[in-house]
Design an enzyme around this catalytic site. Structure first.
Site, PDB file in Angstrom:
ATOM      1  N   GLU A 293       0.868  -1.128   0.182  1.00  0.00           N
ATOM      2  CA  GLU A 293       0.145  -0.014  -0.047  1.00  0.00           C
ATOM      3  C   GLU A 293       0.963   1.252   0.062  1.00  0.00           C
ATOM      4  O   GLU A 293       1.816   1.463   0.873  1.00  0.00           O
ATOM      5  CB  GLU A 293      -1.058   0.101   1.098  1.00  0.00           C
ATOM      6  CG  GLU A 293      -2.049   0.921   1.247  1.00  0.00           C
ATOM      7  CD  GLU A 293      -1.637   2.142   2.064  1.00  0.00           C
ATOM      8  OE1 GLU A 293      -1.724   3.439   1.349  1.00  0.00           O
ATOM      9  OE2 GLU A 293      -1.728   2.120   3.105  1.00  0.00           O
ATOM     10  N   CYS A 327      -2.234   7.763   4.784  1.00  0.00           N
ATOM     11  CA  CYS A 327      -2.309   7.488   3.295  1.00  0.00           C
ATOM     12  C   CYS A 327      -3.491   7.988   2.557  1.00  0.00           C
ATOM     13  O   CYS A 327      -3.713   8.142   1.438  1.00  0.00           O
ATOM     14  CB  CYS A 327      -2.121   6.107   3.208  1.00  0.00           C
ATOM     15  SG  CYS A 327      -0.841   5.268   4.076  1.00  0.00           S
TER      16      CYS A 327
END
Length: 542
Positions: A293, A327
């Site tokens: 990720e 994120c």
């Protein structure tokens, strides 16, 4: 000998405590903050249950008070990393052979320790080491991590339960083996829970791990490791090795026994890992699983029918909670011209209320960015906006005299491809492009194509046709897509997290999809009465 199929308790999300004035949890964490701020912790390398210390020493600083030393830790080199790989391989057979319910019980116990006696300790470490407010620490270091432990055990159970069909006289079975080698877990600074999940999700499935925590999150990650030790994880299953990225690449990622990488971090680093793995593909025992990720340039897109107050709230929370260092944090927005005057007024009014400072002062909404490098990088974007003819700085600023503070910053971009509109900054900087209402569809296409990322995104509208259009046209723009809500705050078991394009492999942390990546299925067919004649009926004469 066990002869039952044991069921993991069906998980529910850990309740978030509110830390209101006079609450017992507030008093407990305040006392723990004071205690941890008064000591210097020595964090060792831990391999196979043994502690190691090297001459390469680094210090743990409070981002919001960068002269305050919380602890010191040691950087693993060639000797320690090669030992960690060997140790993980030596521990592998015994760990994989343990009945799955006994593996699961360790992580279920860890969740109880985390949400009970270790709650204040891990929250305080996350606050001081990573400059999170108590609310941000609570939802991350305690609630989300406990959810990962509990839900992943449940997901493992569901994976093991799913078995193939059988034919008459045949019993088909499917075994989920761990990968044939060790897994490297590389975790970021911004979520304590991510560090805990990256190393434990593969371990739940029977793998052994070499864990490289981020240097700016070593303290909280070390306490996660200690919780796992207390919960009973056998020595060598997870090995805690802070190290340089270059040494990790040289001594771990090129090892013949490296079977997988569980990664959260920058797109550039993951690209380098992918390339290194490809360049060294021949020596590997098996094709490594690469699960990552990575970066994001997450958006909020408003239609002219959007309600202003929820939109403004989403802009503030989505952009500035935890200093924009999620994120999923919103960092670009597209606002229709008809709404912009009201959105601008509301946004600047709300930002004016935000207090920035020491996270031990619970009145503060924001702390500091993680380190000097992040601070300097963000300052460059702010200064660029001040000087650029293509942008206007609506609010913002910075001060590093005591901590690495970036104040909530809003840049008005005069063109949709302005620098801060398309580049990831990872800081409390929101860039807004105001579009003509008639260019709604055209601007959706710009939103979809103007960055390489596709992690999270949010759309705001009351017009259902507009919502449907945005959902359809932005189908590949975000792995986590939100309607009339901010693009942050994914919850394990509710919104499995991950994106595609340059945002990662989209293997959805917090779901069975991620757990599948850490197993190598073996199909077993047992025939009870096997044939003895090789011929078939069609072979007989007319």
């Amino acid at each position: 000998m066990a002869n039952g199929f044991y069921l993991v308790p069906k998980p529910t999300n850990e309740p978030v405590l509110n830390y209101a004035p006079n609450s017992p949890e507030r008093a407990e964490v305040k006392a723990e903050l004071k205690r941890q701020a008064s000591i210097v912790v020595d964090v060792p390398i831990v391999i196979g249950g043994k502690e190691y210390r090297t001459a390469n020493v680094k210090y743990i600083r409070m981002p919001h008070d960068h002269q305050h030393i919380l602890g010191k830790f040691y950087i693993a080199g060639k000797k320690e990393l090669e030992l960690a790989a060997r140790t993980a391989m030596e521990a592998k057979a015994k760990w994989a052979d343990i009945d799955w319910e006994h593996r699961a019980s360790i992580f279920l116990k860890a969740a109880e320790l985390l949400t009970g006696p270790y709650r204040a300790k891990l929250n305080a470490a996350t606050m001081l080491c990573q400059s999170k407010t108590i609310f941000q620490a609570e939802i991350d270091a305690v609630c989300e991590l406990a959810d990962f432990f509990r839900y992943n055990c449940y997901f493992a159970q569901e994976i093991y339960k799913d078995q193939p069909q059988n034919a008459k006289g045949v019993w088909n079975r499917q075994q989920h083996r761990p990968l044939d080698g060790f897994v490297v877990a590389i975790s970021p600074f911004n979520f304590t829970s991510i560090g805990g999940n990256l190393c434990t999700a593969p371990a739940i499935m029977g793998n052994t791990i070499v864990w490289k925590p981020a240097s700016t999150a070593v303290l909280s990650n070390y306490y996660v490791f200690k919780i796992l030790e207390e919960a009973g994880i056998p020595t060598g299953v997870i090995n805690f090795v802070p190290c340089a990225g270059s040494d990790m690449s040289q001594y771990l990622l090129t090892s013949r026994d490296m079977a997988g990488v569980h990664f959260t971090g920058s797109t550039e680093v993951f690209n380098a890992i992918w390339k290194l793995t490809g360049d060294n593909i021949t020596p590997y025992k098996s094709y490594p699983r690469l699960v990552g990720e990575t970066g994001g340039k997450d958006f909020i897109f408003a239609h002219k029918s959007a309600e202003v107050a929820p939109l403004v709230c989403a802009l503030v929370r989505g952009s500035f909670e935890y200093q924009g260092q999620k994120c999923s944090a919103a960092s670009r927005a597209y606002i229709p011209k008809s709404l912009w005057p009201r959105v601008k007024k509301g946004l600047l009014a709300e930002i004016a209320k935000i207090k920035v400072g020491d996270v031990c002062d619970f009145r503060n909404f924001m702390g500091a960015v993680i380190d000097e490098g992040s601070f300097k990088n963000t300052v460059k974007y702010i200064e660029h906006a001040k000087k650029s003819k293509d942008a206007e700085l609506l609010c913002g600023g910075y001060d590093d005299s005591k901590g690495w503070f970036i104040y909530p910053t809003v840049i008005l971009a005069k063109k949709p491809d302005y620098k801060s509109m398309v580049e990831e900054i990872f800081a409390p900087v929101m860039t807004i492009f105001v579009y003509d209402d008639k260019d709604f569809v055209k601007t959706i296409d710009i939103c979809d194509s103007s960055t390489k990322y596709a992690l999270t995104g949010a759309v705001f509208a009351q017009d259902r046709e507009a919502i449907h259009l945005m959902e359809r046209k932005l189908v590949h723009a975000a792995g986590n897509f939100y309607i009339n809500d901010k693009p942050t705050g994914a919850v394990v078991g509710q919104q499995p997290f991950g994106g595609a394009r340059a945002s990662g492999t989209n293997d959805k942390a917090g779901s069975m999809l991620n757990l599948y990546r850490w197993s190598s299925p073996r199909t077993i067919k047992e025939t009870f009465v096997p044939p003895t004649d090789f011929t078939y009926p069609f072979m007989k004469e007319e």
